[in-house]
Design a protein around this motif. Structure first.
Motif, PDB file in Angstrom:
ATOM      1  N   GLY A 199       5.381 -18.152  26.051  1.00  0.00           N
ATOM      2  CA  GLY A 199       5.588 -19.586  26.222  1.00  0.00           C
ATOM      3  C   GLY A 199       6.700 -20.149  25.362  1.00  0.00           C
ATOM      4  O   GLY A 199       6.989 -21.347  25.436  1.00  0.00           O
ATOM      5  N   TYR A 200       7.332 -19.308  24.562  1.00  0.00           N
ATOM      6  CA  TYR A 200       8.443 -19.759  23.720  1.00  0.00           C
ATOM      7  C   TYR A 200       9.347 -18.578  23.402  1.00  0.00           C
ATOM      8  O   TYR A 200       8.950 -17.411  23.507  1.00  0.00           O
ATOM      9  CB  TYR A 200       7.938 -20.390  22.416  1.00  0.00           C
ATOM     10  CG  TYR A 200       7.444 -19.375  21.396  1.00  0.00           C
ATOM     11  CD1 TYR A 200       8.267 -18.943  20.353  1.00  0.00           C
ATOM     12  CD2 TYR A 200       6.162 -18.836  21.479  1.00  0.00           C
ATOM     13  CE1 TYR A 200       7.813 -18.005  19.417  1.00  0.00           C
ATOM     14  CE2 TYR A 200       5.697 -17.918  20.559  1.00  0.00           C
ATOM     15  CZ  TYR A 200       6.534 -17.501  19.527  1.00  0.00           C
ATOM     16  OH  TYR A 200       6.094 -16.568  18.608  1.00  0.00           O
ATOM     17  N   VAL A 201      10.573 -18.886  23.002  1.00  0.00           N
ATOM     18  CA  VAL A 201      11.495 -17.864  22.544  1.00  0.00           C
ATOM     19  C   VAL A 201      12.448 -18.506  21.544  1.00  0.00           C
ATOM     20  O   VAL A 201      12.871 -19.659  21.715  1.00  0.00           O
ATOM     21  CB  VAL A 201      12.283 -17.243  23.721  1.00  0.00           C
ATOM     22  CG1 VAL A 201      13.164 -18.276  24.408  1.00  0.00           C
ATOM     23  CG2 VAL A 201      13.112 -16.056  23.267  1.00  0.00           C
ATOM     24  N   ASP A 244      15.501 -13.894  25.654  1.00  0.00           N
ATOM     25  CA  ASP A 244      14.471 -12.986  26.156  1.00  0.00           C
ATOM     26  C   ASP A 244      13.522 -13.742  27.084  1.00  0.00           C
ATOM     27  O   ASP A 244      12.484 -14.251  26.655  1.00  0.00           O
ATOM     28  CB  ASP A 244      13.710 -12.368  24.977  1.00  0.00           C
ATOM     29  CG  ASP A 244      12.798 -11.230  25.404  1.00  0.00           C
ATOM     30  OD1 ASP A 244      12.499 -11.119  26.603  1.00  0.00           O
ATOM     31  OD2 ASP A 244      12.368 -10.454  24.519  1.00  0.00           O
ATOM     32  N   ARG A 245      13.870 -13.793  28.362  1.00  0.00           N
ATOM     33  CA  ARG A 245      13.055 -14.542  29.321  1.00  0.00           C
ATOM     34  C   ARG A 245      11.687 -13.895  29.523  1.00  0.00           C
ATOM     35  O   ARG A 245      10.683 -14.596  29.701  1.00  0.00           O
ATOM     36  CB  ARG A 245      13.779 -14.670  30.660  1.00  0.00           C
ATOM     37  CG  ARG A 245      13.016 -15.540  31.677  1.00  0.00           C
ATOM     38  CD  ARG A 245      13.891 -15.898  32.867  1.00  0.00           C
ATOM     39  NE  ARG A 245      13.181 -16.826  33.750  1.00  0.00           N
ATOM     40  CZ  ARG A 245      12.577 -16.466  34.881  1.00  0.00           C
ATOM     41  NH1 ARG A 245      12.609 -15.184  35.268  1.00  0.00           N
ATOM     42  NH2 ARG A 245      11.957 -17.346  35.628  1.00  0.00           N
ATOM     43  N   GLU A 246      11.624 -12.587  29.484  1.00  0.00           N
ATOM     44  CA  GLU A 246      10.340 -11.905  29.675  1.00  0.00           C
ATOM     45  C   GLU A 246       9.346 -12.308  28.586  1.00  0.00           C
ATOM     46  O   GLU A 246       8.181 -12.599  28.870  1.00  0.00           O
ATOM     47  CB  GLU A 246      10.541 -10.398  29.675  1.00  0.00           C
ATOM     48  CG  GLU A 246       9.266  -9.609  29.935  1.00  0.00           C
ATOM     49  CD  GLU A 246       9.503  -8.109  30.014  1.00  0.00           C
ATOM     50  OE1 GLU A 246       8.507  -7.364  29.979  1.00  0.00           O
ATOM     51  OE2 GLU A 246      10.673  -7.686  30.109  1.00  0.00           O
ATOM     52  N   LEU A 273      16.443 -19.296  31.163  1.00  0.00           N
ATOM     53  CA  LEU A 273      14.985 -19.325  31.266  1.00  0.00           C
ATOM     54  C   LEU A 273      14.509 -19.682  32.667  1.00  0.00           C
ATOM     55  O   LEU A 273      13.299 -19.803  32.897  1.00  0.00           O
ATOM     56  CB  LEU A 273      14.414 -20.297  30.237  1.00  0.00           C
ATOM     57  CG  LEU A 273      14.634 -19.881  28.780  1.00  0.00           C
ATOM     58  CD1 LEU A 273      14.103 -20.941  27.833  1.00  0.00           C
ATOM     59  CD2 LEU A 273      13.985 -18.538  28.493  1.00  0.00           C
ATOM     60  N   GLY A 274      15.442 -19.865  33.604  1.00  0.00           N
ATOM     61  CA  GLY A 274      15.056 -20.011  34.997  1.00  0.00           C
ATOM     62  C   GLY A 274      15.260 -21.369  35.622  1.00  0.00           C
ATOM     63  O   GLY A 274      14.958 -21.553  36.810  1.00  0.00           O
TER      64      GLY A 274
END
Length: 291
Positions: A25-27, A17-19, A113-114
């Protein structure tokens, strides 16, 4: 191939869940890693302590259970602190652990995450935490800190933390301050372990604990404030962490890929008068020197 080396990415990649990551700040990515491989790594950790115990003529608990790891580690710590510290450090050198934290599953999370060009920031860390494994005169739990201060890499750098044992509210969980990454690089005060965040906006109420199971991975921004939870349940908690920079992040490129890490080595002999020719001959018994 050892069981610990079988680190194939699951057929269905877990959702990242990148959003939520950008906001909090974490997932936590559930079930990202092979639990059989994690169990095998625990066995190797226990075996490392067992090797030193046998050298000292001490009893050994067999297997890779949490109880066996803790018993072997505690037995070594009680009799030889230096050997314990060196062995704990050696767990960070396990090939299986490096394969785990550089596996396709981990890199997939980082990319999701980009990070378009993930590169490893520094050496692997292993966090062995138990109240019975407190090193005399050393630090025990990590204070509130941000990893970017020690990394100084890309602004989108990601830290990954993966437990090999269950983590509950009462087993020194990782605690994070959601949203703190948006505050930027914060002021610190000195601490024996790492510069400790001193910003008054970060209070006790800022933190949430992250219960996790083996196979889960938490990925967080290098600017996220985090710490080790105070409460222990008497069982060892083991987790590996690693850090990734993005080699295409503009400021990282512009600064010429700086690194604060300095690796050095000793050239004097740690063990005096070792090795001798006879010691080497035991490793190569058939090397007579003749064709």
């Amino acid at each position: 191939m050892t069981q610990a080396a079988r680190l194939a990415t699951p057929k269905a990649r877990p959702f990242v869940d990148r959003e939520s990551y950008l906001k909090q700040g974490y997932v936590i990515v559930r079930g990202a890693l092979d639990t059989a491989a994690l169990a095998a790594i625990n066995s190797e950790i226990s075996d490392l302590f067992a090797v030193q115990l046998r050298r000292l003529g001490l009893p050994v608990d067999r297997g890779g259970s949490r109880e066996a790891v803790q018993a072997n580690a505690a037995r070594l710590l009680a009799i030889d602190v230096e050997a314990y510290i060196n062995t704990a450090r050696m767990t960070q050198m396990l090939a299986s652990a490096h394969q785990l934290m550089a596996s396709d599953a981990i890199v997939d999370i980082v990319r999701a995450l980009g990070l378009s060009f993930p590169v490893i920031s520094t050496r692997l860390s292993n966090h062995i935490m138990s109240d019975v494994l407190r090193i005399p005169g050393g630090y025990h739990k990590s204070p509130p800190h941000q990893d970017w201060r020690s990394m100084q890499g890309s602004l989108d750098a990601v830290v990954l933390w993966a437990p090999t044992t269950p983590v509950t509210e009462r087993s020194h969980p990782l605690q994070v301050a959601p949203g703190s990454h948006l505050l930027g690089l914060l002021d610190t005060v000195d601490h024996i372990m790492t510069p400790m965040v001193s910003d008054p906006r970060i209070t006790e109420e800022s933190y949430v604990s992250l219960p996790m199971q083996p196979g889960d991975v938490v990925a967080f921004s290098s600017f996220l404030v985090h710490r080790t939870g105070e409460t222990g349940d008497g069982q060892v908690r083991i987790a590996f962490s690693t850090r990734y920079n993005n080699a295409e992040e503009p400021t990282y490129v512009e600064h010429g890929y700086p690194t604060p890490y300095k690796y050095s080595y000793r050239t004097d002999l740690i063990v005096p008068d070792f090795p001798r020719a006879c010691d080497i001959a035991r490793i190569f018994p058939d090397a007579s020197g003749e064709d």
